[in-house]
Every structure is written in structure tokens, then in C-alpha cells.
Design a protein around this motif. Structure first.
Motif, PDB file in Angstrom:
ATOM      1  N   GLY A  13       0.691  -1.627  -0.139  1.00 14.55           N
ATOM      2  CA  GLY A  13       0.078   0.182   0.162  1.00 14.55           C
ATOM      3  C   GLY A  13       0.966   1.618   0.164  1.00 14.55           C
ATOM      4  N   TYR A  14       2.198   1.015  -0.341  1.00 12.24           N
ATOM      5  CA  TYR A  14       2.819   2.775  -0.070  1.00 12.24           C
ATOM      6  C   TYR A  14       3.472   2.162  -1.143  1.00 12.24           C
ATOM      7  CZ  TYR A  14       1.774   3.603   4.379  1.00 12.24           C
ATOM      8  OH  TYR A  14       0.848   3.382   5.573  1.00 12.24           O
ATOM      9  N   THR A  15       4.557   3.830  -1.557  1.00  5.34           N
ATOM     10  CA  THR A  15       5.316   3.633  -3.095  1.00  5.34           C
ATOM     11  C   THR A  15       6.626   3.583  -2.266  1.00  5.34           C
ATOM     12  OG1 THR A  15       4.686   5.643  -3.332  1.00  5.34           O
ATOM     13  CG2 THR A  15       3.168   4.371  -4.441  1.00  5.34           C
ATOM     14  N   ALA A  20       9.228   8.422  -5.683  1.00  2.00           N
ATOM     15  CA  ALA A  20       8.242   8.706  -4.175  1.00  2.00           C
ATOM     16  C   ALA A  20       9.136   9.553  -3.404  1.00  2.00           C
ATOM     17  CB  ALA A  20       8.065   7.386  -3.807  1.00  2.00           C
ATOM     18  N   ASP A  21       9.806   9.145  -3.381  1.00  2.00           N
ATOM     19  CA  ASP A  21      11.198  10.090  -2.112  1.00  2.00           C
ATOM     20  C   ASP A  21      11.355  11.681  -2.956  1.00  2.00           C
ATOM     21  OD1 ASP A  21      12.095   7.910  -1.403  1.00  2.00           O
ATOM     22  OD2 ASP A  21      13.686   7.550  -2.312  1.00  2.00           O
ATOM     23  N   ALA A  27       6.676  17.864  -1.210  1.00  2.19           N
ATOM     24  CA  ALA A  27       5.000  17.756   0.088  1.00  2.19           C
ATOM     25  C   ALA A  27       6.585  18.497   1.617  1.00  2.19           C
ATOM     26  CB  ALA A  27       4.884  16.370   0.680  1.00  2.19           C
ATOM     27  N   ALA A  28       7.256  18.321   1.652  1.00  3.69           N
ATOM     28  CA  ALA A  28       7.852  18.224   3.369  1.00  3.69           C
ATOM     29  C   ALA A  28       8.627  20.106   2.976  1.00  3.69           C
ATOM     30  CB  ALA A  28       9.281  17.955   3.485  1.00  3.69           C
ATOM     31  N   ARG A  29       8.844  20.121   1.996  1.00  9.06           N
ATOM     32  CA  ARG A  29       9.348  21.798   1.545  1.00  9.06           C
ATOM     33  C   ARG A  29       8.299  22.265   1.345  1.00  9.06           C
ATOM     34  NH1 ARG A  29      11.937  25.820   2.754  1.00  9.06           N
ATOM     35  NH2 ARG A  29      12.429  27.002   0.892  1.00  9.06           N
ATOM     36  N   ALA A  30       6.588  22.079   0.860  1.00 11.25           N
ATOM     37  CA  ALA A  30       5.441  22.724   0.322  1.00 11.25           C
ATOM     38  C   ALA A  30       5.415  23.660   2.735  1.00 11.25           C
ATOM     39  CB  ALA A  30       4.700  22.279  -0.484  1.00 11.25           C
ATOM     40  N   GLY A  31       5.093  22.502   2.771  1.00  7.97           N
ATOM     41  CA  GLY A  31       4.639  22.112   4.302  1.00  7.97           C
ATOM     42  C   GLY A  31       5.625  23.068   5.003  1.00  7.97           C
ATOM     43  N   VAL A  88       4.973  13.075   5.935  1.00  7.93           N
ATOM     44  CA  VAL A  88       5.050  11.509   5.988  1.00  7.93           C
ATOM     45  C   VAL A  88       6.251  11.019   5.802  1.00  7.93           C
ATOM     46  CG1 VAL A  88       2.473  11.540   6.358  1.00  7.93           C
ATOM     47  CG2 VAL A  88       3.986  10.949   4.001  1.00  7.93           C
ATOM     48  N   ASP A  89       7.075  10.385   6.370  1.00  6.71           N
ATOM     49  CA  ASP A  89       8.032   9.242   5.581  1.00  6.71           C
ATOM     50  C   ASP A  89       8.126   8.123   4.556  1.00  6.71           C
ATOM     51  OD1 ASP A  89       6.474   8.042   6.758  1.00  6.71           O
ATOM     52  OD2 ASP A  89       8.588   6.235   8.110  1.00  6.71           O
ATOM     53  N   ARG A  90       6.426   7.614   4.321  1.00  7.68           N
ATOM     54  CA  ARG A  90       5.542   7.048   3.248  1.00  7.68           C
ATOM     55  C   ARG A  90       4.683   7.310   2.824  1.00  7.68           C
ATOM     56  NH1 ARG A  90       5.024   1.344   5.196  1.00  7.68           N
ATOM     57  NH2 ARG A  90       3.595   2.114   6.489  1.00  7.68           N
ATOM     58  N   LEU A  91       4.945   7.221   0.920  1.00  6.90           N
ATOM     59  CA  LEU A  91       3.729   7.954   0.103  1.00  6.90           C
ATOM     60  C   LEU A  91       2.740   6.776   0.194  1.00  6.90           C
ATOM     61  CD1 LEU A  91       3.288  10.264  -1.301  1.00  6.90           C
ATOM     62  CD2 LEU A  91       4.976   9.145  -3.799  1.00  6.90           C
ATOM     63  N   PRO A  92       1.856   7.036   0.142  1.00  5.14           N
ATOM     64  CA  PRO A  92       0.345   6.039   0.345  1.00  5.14           C
ATOM     65  C   PRO A  92       0.835   5.889  -1.515  1.00  5.14           C
ATOM     66  CG  PRO A  92      -0.272   7.085   2.010  1.00  5.14           C
ATOM     67  CD  PRO A  92       0.865   8.507   1.057  1.00  5.14           C
ATOM     68  N   CYS A  93       0.019   4.135  -1.634  1.00  2.00           N
ATOM     69  CA  CYS A  93      -0.435   4.553  -3.208  1.00  2.00           C
ATOM     70  C   CYS A  93      -1.897   4.619  -3.144  1.00  2.00           C
ATOM     71  CB  CYS A  93       0.238   2.894  -3.238  1.00  2.00           C
ATOM     72  SG  CYS A  93       0.275   1.937  -5.138  1.00  2.00           S
ATOM     73  N   ALA A  94      -2.154   5.165  -4.192  1.00  2.00           N
ATOM     74  CA  ALA A  94      -3.533   5.232  -4.553  1.00  2.00           C
ATOM     75  C   ALA A  94      -4.088   4.301  -5.269  1.00  2.00           C
ATOM     76  CB  ALA A  94      -3.703   6.561  -5.325  1.00  2.00           C
TER      77      ALA A  94
END
Length: 94
Positions: A13-15, A20-21, A27-31, A88-94
Motif C-alpha cells: 500500500g505504499y510507494t 516517491a522520495d 511535500a515537506a518543502r511545501a509544508g 510523512v515518511d512513506r507515500l501511500p499508493c492510490a
């Protein structure tokens, strides 16, 4: 592990992989950018705030965000509603 494309795989369930990295780093930089904006919204005009929100979203999405997204987030920031952008440290897979 299932390989989706070069540099991107999925498992449980994760990429995983370099793509993905890269998405997680964006995402972290945008946050981080949005957190900085929330510290000083009163020091900016509405146009400046919308521009900075657009810049943060553009960094995350790698494309121009929709105007309604920018206006909505800018309005929330202006009204001191705290926007959480969890890293987050893992990217969920859609």
C-alpha cells in the motif's frame, strides 16, 4: 514489490523509489513554506499572500494550482486558521 514504472514501485500500500522520495521532499518543502506564511500573514497584502500560497502549492504540485485552491488557503491563513501539512515518511499508493 510491484514496479509501476522506472524509479517507482509499490508494496503493502505504499510507494517506494526515487520518484516517491522526490514527491515526499516536495511535500515537506511545501509544508515548510506554508508554515512560514502562517507566522506572518499580517505583514503581507492579500496579493502577496496569495502569491506566496501559490508558490508553495506550485512547488508541491509542479504545476500552477487552481485559483480556488490558492484563494481558499490564503483566506484560511488570513483568518488565523492553522493549516497542518503533515510530513510523512512513506507515500501511500492510490
Amino acid at each position: 514489490m510491484t514496479y509501476i514504472e522506472d524509479g517507482l514501485g509499490a508494496h503493502n500500500g505504499y510507494t517506494y523509489g526515487p520518484l516517491a522520495d522526490a514527491a515526499l521532499r516536495r511535500a515537506a518543502r511545501a509544508g515548510q513554506l506554508l508554515d512560514e506564511l502562517q507566522e506572518k500573514p499580517e505583514a503581507m497584502t492579500d496579493a502577496e499572500l496569495r502569491h506566496e500560497v501559490s508558490r508553495a502549492l506550485r512547488h508541491y504540485m509542479e504545476r500552477t494550482p487552481r485559483a480556488d485552491q490558492v484563494y481558499s488557503l490564503a483566506r484560511l491563513i488570513r483568518s488565523w486558521v492553522r493549516i497542518d501539512w503533515p510530513a510523512v515518511d512513506r507515500l501511500p499508493c492510490a
